[in-house]
Design a protein around this motif. Structure first.
Motif, PDB file in Angstrom:
ATOM      1  N   THR A   1     -17.988 -18.595  -6.775  1.00  0.00           N
ATOM      2  CA  THR A   1     -17.108 -17.483  -7.140  1.00  0.00           C
ATOM      3  C   THR A   1     -17.783 -16.172  -6.732  1.00  0.00           C
ATOM      4  OG1 THR A   1     -18.099 -17.180  -9.332  1.00  0.00           O
ATOM      5  CG2 THR A   1     -16.289 -18.772  -9.148  1.00  0.00           C
ATOM      6  N   GLN A   2     -17.007 -15.133  -6.642  1.00  0.00           N
ATOM      7  CA  GLN A   2     -17.586 -13.822  -6.366  1.00  0.00           C
ATOM      8  C   GLN A   2     -18.408 -13.371  -7.571  1.00  0.00           C
ATOM      9  OE1 GLN A   2     -17.447 -12.421  -3.388  1.00  0.00           O
ATOM     10  NE2 GLN A   2     -16.082 -13.994  -2.585  1.00  0.00           N
ATOM     11  N   GLY A   3     -19.549 -12.715  -7.286  1.00  0.00           N
ATOM     12  CA  GLY A   3     -20.497 -12.382  -8.333  1.00  0.00           C
ATOM     13  C   GLY A   3     -20.238 -11.068  -9.040  1.00  0.00           C
ATOM     14  N   SER A   4     -21.253 -10.628  -9.775  1.00  0.00           N
ATOM     15  CA  SER A   4     -21.095  -9.531 -10.727  1.00  0.00           C
ATOM     16  C   SER A   4     -21.612  -8.186 -10.250  1.00  0.00           C
ATOM     17  CB  SER A   4     -21.818  -9.897 -12.034  1.00  0.00           C
ATOM     18  OG  SER A   4     -23.199 -10.141 -11.784  1.00  0.00           O
ATOM     19  N   LEU A   5     -22.156  -8.095  -9.034  1.00  0.00           N
ATOM     20  CA  LEU A   5     -22.632  -6.802  -8.545  1.00  0.00           C
ATOM     21  C   LEU A   5     -21.464  -6.020  -7.955  1.00  0.00           C
ATOM     22  CD1 LEU A   5     -26.115  -7.570  -6.984  1.00  0.00           C
ATOM     23  CD2 LEU A   5     -25.605  -6.207  -9.016  1.00  0.00           C
ATOM     24  N   ALA A   6     -20.564  -5.653  -8.848  1.00  0.00           N
ATOM     25  CA  ALA A   6     -19.340  -4.941  -8.472  1.00  0.00           C
ATOM     26  C   ALA A   6     -18.803  -4.260  -9.718  1.00  0.00           C
ATOM     27  CB  ALA A   6     -18.305  -5.915  -7.915  1.00  0.00           C
ATOM     28  N   GLU A   7     -17.903  -3.332  -9.515  1.00  0.00           N
ATOM     29  CA  GLU A   7     -17.330  -2.641 -10.668  1.00  0.00           C
ATOM     30  C   GLU A   7     -16.444  -3.563 -11.498  1.00  0.00           C
ATOM     31  OE1 GLU A   7     -16.800   1.965  -9.882  1.00  0.00           O
ATOM     32  OE2 GLU A   7     -15.860   0.804  -8.266  1.00  0.00           O
ATOM     33  N   TYR A   8     -15.895  -4.610 -10.864  1.00  0.00           N
ATOM     34  CA  TYR A   8     -15.070  -5.584 -11.585  1.00  0.00           C
ATOM     35  C   TYR A   8     -15.448  -6.993 -11.140  1.00  0.00           C
ATOM     36  CZ  TYR A   8     -12.036  -1.670 -12.877  1.00  0.00           C
ATOM     37  OH  TYR A   8     -11.542  -0.482 -13.377  1.00  0.00           O
ATOM     38  N   VAL A   9     -15.391  -7.930 -12.082  1.00  0.00           N
ATOM     39  CA  VAL A   9     -15.602  -9.336 -11.777  1.00  0.00           C
ATOM     40  C   VAL A   9     -14.629 -10.144 -12.616  1.00  0.00           C
ATOM     41  CG1 VAL A   9     -17.425  -9.590 -13.524  1.00  0.00           C
ATOM     42  CG2 VAL A   9     -17.312 -11.192 -11.617  1.00  0.00           C
ATOM     43  N   VAL A  10     -14.118 -11.246 -12.065  1.00  0.00           N
ATOM     44  CA  VAL A  10     -13.223 -12.112 -12.831  1.00  0.00           C
ATOM     45  C   VAL A  10     -13.923 -13.435 -13.098  1.00  0.00           C
ATOM     46  CG1 VAL A  10     -11.101 -11.057 -11.968  1.00  0.00           C
ATOM     47  CG2 VAL A  10     -12.111 -12.966 -10.721  1.00  0.00           C
ATOM     48  N   VAL A  11     -13.778 -13.919 -14.334  1.00  0.00           N
ATOM     49  CA  VAL A  11     -14.421 -15.163 -14.768  1.00  0.00           C
ATOM     50  C   VAL A  11     -13.463 -15.930 -15.671  1.00  0.00           C
ATOM     51  CG1 VAL A  11     -16.751 -14.182 -14.657  1.00  0.00           C
ATOM     52  CG2 VAL A  11     -15.458 -14.065 -16.798  1.00  0.00           C
ATOM     53  N   PRO A  12     -13.662 -17.244 -15.834  1.00  0.00           N
ATOM     54  CA  PRO A  12     -12.838 -17.990 -16.791  1.00  0.00           C
ATOM     55  C   PRO A  12     -12.989 -17.439 -18.201  1.00  0.00           C
ATOM     56  CG  PRO A  12     -14.034 -19.482 -15.328  1.00  0.00           C
ATOM     57  CD  PRO A  12     -14.587 -18.116 -15.084  1.00  0.00           C
TER      58      PRO A  12
END
Length: 442
Positions: free
Chosen positions: A226-237
Protein backbone atom coordinates in the motif's frame (compact mmCIF):
# COMPACT_ATOMS: atom_id res chain seq x y z
CA UNK A 1 -7.84 31.35 -22.17
CA UNK A 2 -6.45 33.53 -19.43
CA UNK A 3 -4.36 36.64 -19.99
CA UNK A 4 -0.91 35.35 -19.13
CA UNK A 5 2.03 37.27 -17.70
CA UNK A 6 4.98 38.33 -19.84
CA UNK A 7 7.31 35.70 -18.28
CA UNK A 8 4.86 32.86 -18.83
CA UNK A 9 4.19 33.91 -22.44
CA UNK A 10 7.92 34.21 -23.18
CA UNK A 11 8.61 30.78 -21.64
CA UNK A 12 5.93 29.18 -23.83
CA UNK A 13 7.23 30.97 -26.89
CA UNK A 14 10.72 29.68 -26.03
CA UNK A 15 9.37 26.13 -26.01
CA UNK A 16 7.77 26.68 -29.41
CA UNK A 17 11.03 27.97 -30.86
CA UNK A 18 13.20 25.60 -28.80
CA UNK A 19 15.21 28.55 -27.49
CA UNK A 20 16.71 27.47 -24.15
CA UNK A 21 18.39 30.83 -23.44
CA UNK A 22 15.10 32.70 -23.73
CA UNK A 23 13.40 30.05 -21.59
CA UNK A 24 15.94 30.38 -18.76
CA UNK A 25 15.78 34.20 -18.88
CA UNK A 26 12.19 34.00 -17.66
CA UNK A 27 13.24 32.48 -14.31
CA UNK A 28 14.42 34.04 -11.05
CA UNK A 29 18.06 33.30 -10.15
CA UNK A 30 16.94 30.96 -7.35
CA UNK A 31 14.12 29.34 -9.31
CA UNK A 32 13.15 25.67 -9.20
CA UNK A 33 11.80 23.52 -12.02
CA UNK A 34 10.07 20.26 -11.08
CA UNK A 35 9.36 17.88 -13.94
CA UNK A 36 7.38 14.81 -12.84
CA UNK A 37 8.77 15.36 -9.32
CA UNK A 38 12.43 15.60 -10.34
CA UNK A 39 13.90 18.92 -9.19
CA UNK A 40 16.20 21.29 -11.02
CA UNK A 41 17.48 23.95 -8.64
CA UNK A 42 19.89 26.07 -10.70
CA UNK A 43 19.47 28.01 -13.91
CA UNK A 44 22.15 25.85 -15.50
CA UNK A 45 20.28 22.67 -14.62
CA UNK A 46 17.01 24.18 -15.89
CA UNK A 47 18.69 24.99 -19.19
CA UNK A 48 20.11 21.46 -19.31
CA UNK A 49 16.60 20.09 -18.75
CA UNK A 50 15.34 22.18 -21.68
CA UNK A 51 18.14 21.07 -23.99
CA UNK A 52 17.82 17.38 -23.14
CA UNK A 53 14.09 17.10 -22.62
CA UNK A 54 12.76 19.42 -25.30
CA UNK A 55 15.34 20.53 -27.86
CA UNK A 56 17.09 17.16 -28.28
CA UNK A 57 13.70 15.52 -28.82
CA UNK A 58 12.44 18.21 -31.21
CA UNK A 59 9.45 18.84 -28.96
CA UNK A 60 6.37 20.72 -30.12
CA UNK A 61 3.74 22.25 -27.88
CA UNK A 62 0.04 22.90 -28.46
CA UNK A 63 -1.63 25.12 -25.84
CA UNK A 64 -5.17 23.96 -25.00
CA UNK A 65 -6.21 26.07 -22.04
CA UNK A 66 -4.88 28.24 -19.23
CA UNK A 67 -6.01 29.88 -16.03
CA UNK A 68 -4.91 32.02 -13.10
CA UNK A 69 -5.61 31.50 -9.41
CA UNK A 70 -4.37 33.35 -6.34
CA UNK A 71 -1.38 31.03 -6.11
CA UNK A 72 -0.49 30.03 -9.62
CA UNK A 73 -0.81 30.37 -13.37
CA UNK A 74 -1.50 27.09 -15.12
CA UNK A 75 -1.29 26.07 -18.74
CA UNK A 76 -2.75 22.89 -20.21
CA UNK A 77 -0.74 21.75 -23.23
CA UNK A 78 -0.21 18.79 -25.52
CA UNK A 79 3.45 17.89 -26.03
CA UNK A 80 4.80 15.88 -28.94
CA UNK A 81 8.26 14.97 -30.16
CA UNK A 82 10.76 12.21 -30.81
CA UNK A 83 10.31 10.43 -27.48
CA UNK A 84 9.93 6.84 -28.62
CA UNK A 85 13.58 5.78 -28.44
CA UNK A 86 14.19 7.13 -24.94
CA UNK A 87 10.78 6.74 -23.32
CA UNK A 88 8.68 4.53 -25.56
CA UNK A 89 6.21 7.39 -26.11
CA UNK A 90 4.75 7.43 -29.60
CA UNK A 91 1.67 9.63 -29.19
CA UNK A 92 1.25 13.26 -28.13
CA UNK A 93 0.69 13.49 -24.37
CA UNK A 94 -1.00 16.06 -22.10
CA UNK A 95 0.89 18.09 -19.54
CA UNK A 96 0.07 20.85 -17.09
CA UNK A 97 2.55 23.66 -16.55
CA UNK A 98 2.02 25.16 -13.08
CA UNK A 99 3.76 28.53 -12.84
CA UNK A 100 4.42 30.37 -9.56
CA UNK A 101 5.70 33.91 -10.03
CA UNK A 102 7.65 36.38 -7.91
CA UNK A 103 8.30 39.94 -8.97
CA UNK A 104 7.29 39.10 -12.54
CA UNK A 105 9.75 36.19 -12.83
CA UNK A 106 9.10 32.46 -12.65
CA UNK A 107 10.02 31.27 -9.16
CA UNK A 108 8.70 27.74 -9.55
CA UNK A 109 7.57 25.75 -12.56
CA UNK A 110 5.98 22.40 -11.80
CA UNK A 111 5.24 20.15 -14.78
CA UNK A 112 3.01 17.11 -14.36
CA UNK A 113 -0.27 15.56 -15.47
CA UNK A 114 -2.32 16.82 -12.53
CA UNK A 115 -5.13 19.21 -13.37
CA UNK A 116 -5.30 22.33 -11.17
CA UNK A 117 -8.86 21.30 -10.22
CA UNK A 118 -7.66 18.02 -8.66
CA UNK A 119 -6.94 18.05 -4.89
CA UNK A 120 -3.29 17.34 -4.16
CA UNK A 121 -1.03 16.59 -1.22
CA UNK A 122 2.67 16.76 -0.53
CA UNK A 123 4.32 13.34 -0.49
CA UNK A 124 7.67 11.57 -0.60
CA UNK A 125 8.02 8.43 -2.69
CA UNK A 126 10.39 5.98 -4.36
CA UNK A 127 10.18 6.39 -8.12
CA UNK A 128 11.87 3.03 -8.66
CA UNK A 129 14.28 0.68 -6.93
CA UNK A 130 17.99 1.47 -7.14
CA UNK A 131 20.22 -0.91 -5.20
CA UNK A 132 23.49 0.98 -5.68
CA UNK A 133 22.18 4.55 -5.27
CA UNK A 134 18.90 4.41 -3.32
CA UNK A 135 18.64 8.16 -2.67
CA UNK A 136 18.54 8.81 -6.42
CA UNK A 137 15.12 7.12 -6.49
CA UNK A 138 13.68 9.57 -3.96
CA UNK A 139 11.00 12.03 -5.08
CA UNK A 140 9.47 14.81 -3.00
CA UNK A 141 6.59 16.73 -4.55
CA UNK A 142 2.81 16.69 -4.89
CA UNK A 143 0.51 13.82 -5.77
CA UNK A 144 -3.23 13.39 -6.04
CA UNK A 145 -4.97 12.84 -2.71
CA UNK A 146 -5.87 9.13 -2.63
CA UNK A 147 -9.42 7.85 -2.84
CA UNK A 148 -10.80 6.00 0.20
CA UNK A 149 -11.90 2.41 -0.56
CA UNK A 150 -14.84 0.90 1.28
CA UNK A 151 -13.78 -0.27 4.72
CA UNK A 152 -10.82 2.10 4.80
CA UNK A 153 -10.33 5.55 6.34
CA UNK A 154 -8.25 8.58 5.49
CA UNK A 155 -5.77 9.99 7.99
CA UNK A 156 -4.42 13.50 7.74
CA UNK A 157 -0.86 12.85 8.86
CA UNK A 158 0.50 15.06 11.63
CA UNK A 159 3.80 13.23 12.07
CA UNK A 160 5.52 10.19 10.59
CA UNK A 161 8.87 8.61 11.27
CA UNK A 162 11.63 7.09 9.17
CA UNK A 163 12.84 3.49 9.27
CA UNK A 164 15.55 1.46 7.59
CA UNK A 165 12.65 -0.16 5.77
CA UNK A 166 12.47 3.05 3.70
CA UNK A 167 16.04 2.44 2.53
CA UNK A 168 15.12 -1.12 1.56
CA UNK A 169 12.22 0.24 -0.49
CA UNK A 170 14.46 2.75 -2.27
CA UNK A 171 16.82 -0.12 -3.06
CA UNK A 172 13.91 -2.12 -4.47
CA UNK A 173 13.99 -4.76 -1.73
CA UNK A 174 10.82 -6.12 -0.14
CA UNK A 175 9.12 -9.25 1.13
CA UNK A 176 6.81 -8.84 -1.86
CA UNK A 177 7.29 -7.49 -5.36
CA UNK A 178 7.18 -3.73 -5.00
CA UNK A 179 5.13 -1.66 -7.42
CA UNK A 180 6.53 1.79 -8.10
CA UNK A 181 6.04 4.65 -7.63
CA UNK A 182 5.56 3.89 -3.93
CA UNK A 183 5.06 6.43 -1.16
CA UNK A 184 7.51 5.74 1.67
CA UNK A 185 6.68 5.55 5.37
CA UNK A 186 5.58 2.68 7.62
CA UNK A 187 4.24 4.51 10.65
CA UNK A 188 2.39 7.71 11.45
CA UNK A 189 -0.13 9.48 13.63
CA UNK A 190 -2.73 12.00 12.61
CA UNK A 191 -6.39 12.90 12.46
CA UNK A 192 -9.39 11.24 10.84
CA UNK A 193 -11.89 13.18 8.77
CA UNK A 194 -14.19 13.24 11.82
CA UNK A 195 -11.51 14.99 13.92
CA UNK A 196 -10.40 11.99 16.03
CA UNK A 197 -6.67 11.81 16.74
CA UNK A 198 -5.29 8.35 15.95
CA UNK A 199 -2.20 6.21 15.54
CA UNK A 200 -1.79 3.81 12.63
CA UNK A 201 -1.14 0.16 13.39
CA UNK A 202 1.08 -0.67 10.41
CA UNK A 203 0.62 -4.43 9.92
CA UNK A 204 -1.89 -5.48 7.27
CA UNK A 205 -2.79 -8.78 5.67
CA UNK A 206 -5.60 -11.12 4.72
CA UNK A 207 -8.73 -9.87 6.55
CA UNK A 208 -9.97 -13.48 6.75
CA UNK A 209 -6.81 -14.80 8.43
CA UNK A 210 -7.45 -16.24 11.88
CA UNK A 211 -4.80 -15.87 14.57
CA UNK A 212 -1.72 -13.74 15.11
CA UNK A 213 -1.46 -11.46 12.07
CA UNK A 214 2.34 -11.44 12.27
CA UNK A 215 2.39 -15.02 10.88
CA UNK A 216 -0.22 -14.39 8.20
CA UNK A 217 1.45 -15.47 4.91
CA UNK A 218 -0.03 -12.35 3.30
CA UNK A 219 1.19 -10.07 6.08
CA UNK A 220 2.79 -6.82 5.00
CA UNK A 221 3.33 -3.40 6.52
CA UNK A 222 2.19 0.04 5.48
CA UNK A 223 4.30 1.20 2.55
CA UNK A 224 4.93 -2.25 1.04
CA UNK A 225 1.80 -3.23 -0.89
CA UNK A 226 0.00 0.00 0.00
CA UNK A 227 1.07 3.60 -0.29
CA UNK A 228 2.93 4.73 2.83
CA UNK A 229 2.64 7.48 5.39
CA UNK A 230 5.20 10.07 4.25
CA UNK A 231 2.45 12.25 2.84
CA UNK A 232 -0.12 14.71 4.05
CA UNK A 233 -2.79 11.99 3.72
CA UNK A 234 -2.71 8.21 3.93
CA UNK A 235 -5.54 5.67 3.68
CA UNK A 236 -5.58 2.49 5.78
CA UNK A 237 -8.12 -0.19 6.75
CA UNK A 238 -10.40 0.84 9.62
CA UNK A 239 -9.03 -1.97 11.81
CA UNK A 240 -5.57 -0.41 11.60
CA UNK A 241 -6.67 2.65 13.55
CA UNK A 242 -5.90 3.02 17.26
CA UNK A 243 -7.01 6.00 19.31
CA UNK A 244 -4.19 8.29 20.40
CA UNK A 245 -4.08 9.04 24.14
CA UNK A 246 -4.78 12.71 24.78
CA UNK A 247 -1.57 13.12 26.76
CA UNK A 248 0.61 11.69 23.98
CA UNK A 249 2.20 13.98 21.40
CA UNK A 250 1.91 13.23 17.70
CA UNK A 251 5.71 12.94 17.55
CA UNK A 252 5.74 10.20 20.19
CA UNK A 253 2.76 8.45 18.60
CA UNK A 254 4.40 8.48 15.18
CA UNK A 255 7.37 6.31 16.20
CA UNK A 256 5.50 3.45 17.86
CA UNK A 257 4.41 1.46 14.81
CA UNK A 258 7.58 -0.33 13.71
CA UNK A 259 10.68 0.05 15.92
CA UNK A 260 8.84 0.45 19.21
CA UNK A 261 6.29 -2.27 18.43
CA UNK A 262 9.12 -4.62 17.46
CA UNK A 263 10.92 -3.78 20.72
CA UNK A 264 7.75 -4.32 22.74
CA UNK A 265 7.17 -7.77 21.26
CA UNK A 266 10.83 -8.68 21.75
CA UNK A 267 10.77 -7.66 25.40
CA UNK A 268 7.30 -8.50 26.66
CA UNK A 269 6.19 -11.37 24.40
CA UNK A 270 9.33 -13.26 23.41
CA UNK A 271 12.06 -12.75 26.03
CA UNK A 272 10.31 -14.22 29.06
CA UNK A 273 12.02 -11.61 31.24
CA UNK A 274 10.69 -10.74 34.67
CA UNK A 275 11.17 -7.55 36.64
CA UNK A 276 14.66 -7.30 38.07
CA UNK A 277 16.34 -9.63 35.55
CA UNK A 278 19.31 -8.59 33.44
CA UNK A 279 19.00 -7.93 29.73
CA UNK A 280 21.61 -6.99 27.12
CA UNK A 281 20.82 -4.84 24.10
CA UNK A 282 23.23 -5.21 21.16
CA UNK A 283 23.12 -1.52 20.38
CA UNK A 284 22.64 1.77 22.12
CA UNK A 285 21.29 4.56 19.93
CA UNK A 286 19.30 2.96 17.08
CA UNK A 287 15.51 3.10 16.96
CA UNK A 288 14.88 -0.38 18.34
CA UNK A 289 17.83 -0.22 20.74
CA UNK A 290 16.64 3.01 22.37
CA UNK A 291 13.10 1.64 22.54
CA UNK A 292 14.36 -1.51 24.31
CA UNK A 293 16.39 0.54 26.77
CA UNK A 294 13.48 2.85 27.61
CA UNK A 295 10.87 0.06 27.76
CA UNK A 296 13.16 -2.18 29.81
CA UNK A 297 13.86 0.61 32.26
CA UNK A 298 10.16 1.38 32.66
CA UNK A 299 9.40 -2.33 33.18
CA UNK A 300 11.97 -2.65 35.97
CA UNK A 301 14.63 -4.69 34.17
CA UNK A 302 18.37 -4.27 34.72
CA UNK A 303 19.39 -2.91 31.33
CA UNK A 304 22.84 -3.43 29.86
CA UNK A 305 23.76 -2.44 26.34
CA UNK A 306 26.60 -2.33 23.83
CA UNK A 307 27.75 0.90 22.18
CA UNK A 308 30.43 1.48 19.57
CA UNK A 309 31.55 4.84 20.94
CA UNK A 310 31.68 6.71 24.21
CA UNK A 311 29.06 9.12 22.85
CA UNK A 312 26.65 6.29 22.05
CA UNK A 313 27.19 4.64 25.42
CA UNK A 314 26.60 7.97 27.14
CA UNK A 315 23.28 8.43 25.34
CA UNK A 316 22.24 4.92 26.38
CA UNK A 317 23.02 5.74 30.00
CA UNK A 318 20.95 8.91 29.77
CA UNK A 319 18.03 6.85 28.45
CA UNK A 320 18.18 4.43 31.38
CA UNK A 321 20.86 1.82 30.72
CA UNK A 322 22.43 0.61 33.98
CA UNK A 323 25.73 -0.41 32.37
CA UNK A 324 27.29 -0.14 28.93
CA UNK A 325 29.96 -2.18 27.17
CA UNK A 326 32.11 -2.03 24.07
CA UNK A 327 31.37 -4.38 21.12
CA UNK A 328 32.41 -7.95 21.89
CA UNK A 329 33.36 -7.15 25.48
CA UNK A 330 33.00 -10.01 27.95
CA UNK A 331 30.25 -9.32 30.49
CA UNK A 332 30.89 -9.61 34.24
CA UNK A 333 28.07 -12.15 34.36
CA UNK A 334 25.65 -13.83 32.00
CA UNK A 335 22.23 -12.33 31.32
CA UNK A 336 18.72 -13.76 31.00
CA UNK A 337 18.02 -12.29 27.57
CA UNK A 338 19.92 -10.67 24.71
CA UNK A 339 18.29 -8.51 22.06
CA UNK A 340 20.14 -8.52 18.74
CA UNK A 341 19.31 -6.16 15.88
CA UNK A 342 22.62 -6.46 14.00
CA UNK A 343 22.78 -10.09 12.95
CA UNK A 344 25.87 -11.91 11.72
CA UNK A 345 28.59 -9.76 13.31
CA UNK A 346 27.09 -9.80 16.82
CA UNK A 347 25.30 -13.16 16.90
CA UNK A 348 28.23 -15.14 18.38
CA UNK A 349 28.73 -12.58 21.14
CA UNK A 350 25.00 -12.56 21.87
CA UNK A 351 25.02 -16.34 22.36
CA UNK A 352 28.09 -16.15 24.62
CA UNK A 353 26.39 -13.60 26.89
CA UNK A 354 23.40 -15.81 27.71
CA UNK A 355 22.96 -17.65 30.99
CA UNK A 356 21.56 -21.18 31.09
CA UNK A 357 17.95 -21.10 29.97
CA UNK A 358 18.45 -17.67 28.43
CA UNK A 359 16.72 -16.24 25.41
CA UNK A 360 18.12 -14.57 22.30
CA UNK A 361 15.64 -12.40 20.44
CA UNK A 362 16.59 -11.20 16.95
CA UNK A 363 14.95 -8.69 14.67
CA UNK A 364 17.44 -7.53 12.08
CA UNK A 365 20.54 -8.09 9.98
CA UNK A 366 22.09 -4.65 9.73
CA UNK A 367 25.61 -6.11 9.90
CA UNK A 368 27.06 -8.85 7.75
CA UNK A 369 24.92 -11.09 5.57
CA UNK A 370 21.71 -12.99 6.25
CA UNK A 371 23.47 -16.01 7.78
CA UNK A 372 25.06 -16.53 11.19
CA UNK A 373 26.75 -19.51 12.83
CA UNK A 374 24.97 -21.05 15.83
CA UNK A 375 26.75 -22.84 18.66
CA UNK A 376 24.51 -25.89 18.63
CA UNK A 377 26.19 -27.41 21.69
CA UNK A 378 25.34 -24.33 23.77
CA UNK A 379 21.90 -24.18 22.22
CA UNK A 380 20.73 -27.57 23.47
CA UNK A 381 22.97 -28.25 26.49
CA UNK A 382 22.20 -24.90 28.10
CA UNK A 383 18.58 -24.71 26.99
CA UNK A 384 18.92 -21.53 24.93
CA UNK A 385 15.87 -20.22 23.11
CA UNK A 386 16.10 -18.16 19.91
CA UNK A 387 13.20 -16.08 18.63
CA UNK A 388 12.76 -13.91 15.58
CA UNK A 389 10.51 -10.85 15.68
CA UNK A 390 9.12 -8.58 13.01
CA UNK A 391 6.74 -5.90 14.30
CA UNK A 392 3.85 -7.23 16.40
CA UNK A 393 0.11 -7.86 16.46
CA UNK A 394 -2.58 -5.28 17.09
CA UNK A 395 -3.18 -6.34 20.68
CA UNK A 396 0.52 -5.80 21.41
CA UNK A 397 0.39 -2.45 19.67
CA UNK A 398 -2.53 -1.27 21.78
CA UNK A 399 -0.73 -2.43 24.94
CA UNK A 400 2.41 -0.61 23.82
CA UNK A 401 0.52 2.64 23.24
CA UNK A 402 -0.99 2.60 26.71
CA UNK A 403 2.25 1.42 28.36
CA UNK A 404 4.10 4.38 26.87
CA UNK A 405 1.30 6.75 27.90
CA UNK A 406 0.97 5.33 31.43
CA UNK A 407 4.72 5.54 32.11
CA UNK A 408 5.02 8.90 30.34
CA UNK A 409 7.89 7.57 28.23
CA UNK A 410 9.38 10.14 25.88
CA UNK A 411 10.98 8.24 22.98
CA UNK A 412 14.43 9.38 21.98
CA UNK A 413 13.74 11.68 19.01
CA UNK A 414 16.78 13.91 18.49
CA UNK A 415 15.78 15.00 14.98
CA UNK A 416 12.46 16.42 13.78
CA UNK A 417 12.36 17.54 10.15
CA UNK A 418 9.77 18.99 7.79
CA UNK A 419 8.59 16.86 4.89
CA UNK A 420 10.78 18.85 2.51
CA UNK A 421 13.91 17.57 4.31
CA UNK A 422 13.15 13.83 4.27
CA UNK A 423 16.24 13.21 2.15
CA UNK A 424 18.42 14.58 4.93
CA UNK A 425 16.87 12.17 7.43
CA UNK A 426 17.17 9.17 5.12
CA UNK A 427 20.84 9.90 4.50
CA UNK A 428 21.56 9.72 8.24
CA UNK A 429 19.99 6.24 8.25
CA UNK A 430 21.81 5.13 5.10
CA UNK A 431 25.16 6.38 6.43
CA UNK A 432 24.67 4.78 9.85
CA UNK A 433 24.57 8.14 11.63
CA UNK A 434 21.00 7.89 12.89
CA UNK A 435 20.32 8.05 16.61
CA UNK A 436 16.95 7.14 18.06
CA UNK A 437 14.14 8.03 15.69
CA UNK A 438 13.91 10.66 12.97
CA UNK A 439 10.43 12.19 12.89
CA UNK A 440 8.92 14.03 9.95
CA UNK A 441 6.40 16.66 10.99
CA UNK A 442 3.84 17.86 8.49
Amino acid sequence: MATLSHSVLRSLEAIKTLDSSQFVSCFSPDAVLIDEAKRRTTLASIQEWFEEGLKDHQATIDIKDSGITDAETWVHAILDGNYEADYGITDPFPLYFHYFLRDGKIQLLRINQISPSEPTMRAVWAQSGNESDPISSLRNDILRIPAVPEGWVRVQVAAASLNYHDIFTLRGFGMFELKFPLILGNEAAGTLDDGKDVIIYPVMGNPNFQGDETIDPDRHVLGELTQGSLAEYVVVPKRNIVEKPISMSFETASVLGIAWLTAYRMLFTRSGLKKGQKMLVQGSTGGIATALIQLGRAAGMIVWCVGRSEEKRSIATTLGADRTFTPGEELPEKVAAVFDMSGALTFKHSMECLANGGTLVCCGLHSGGPFAEVDLMKLFTQGISIHGVYAGNKEEFEKLVWFVAEHDIQPYIPVVLPLEQVEEGLKTILDGRVQGKVVIKM
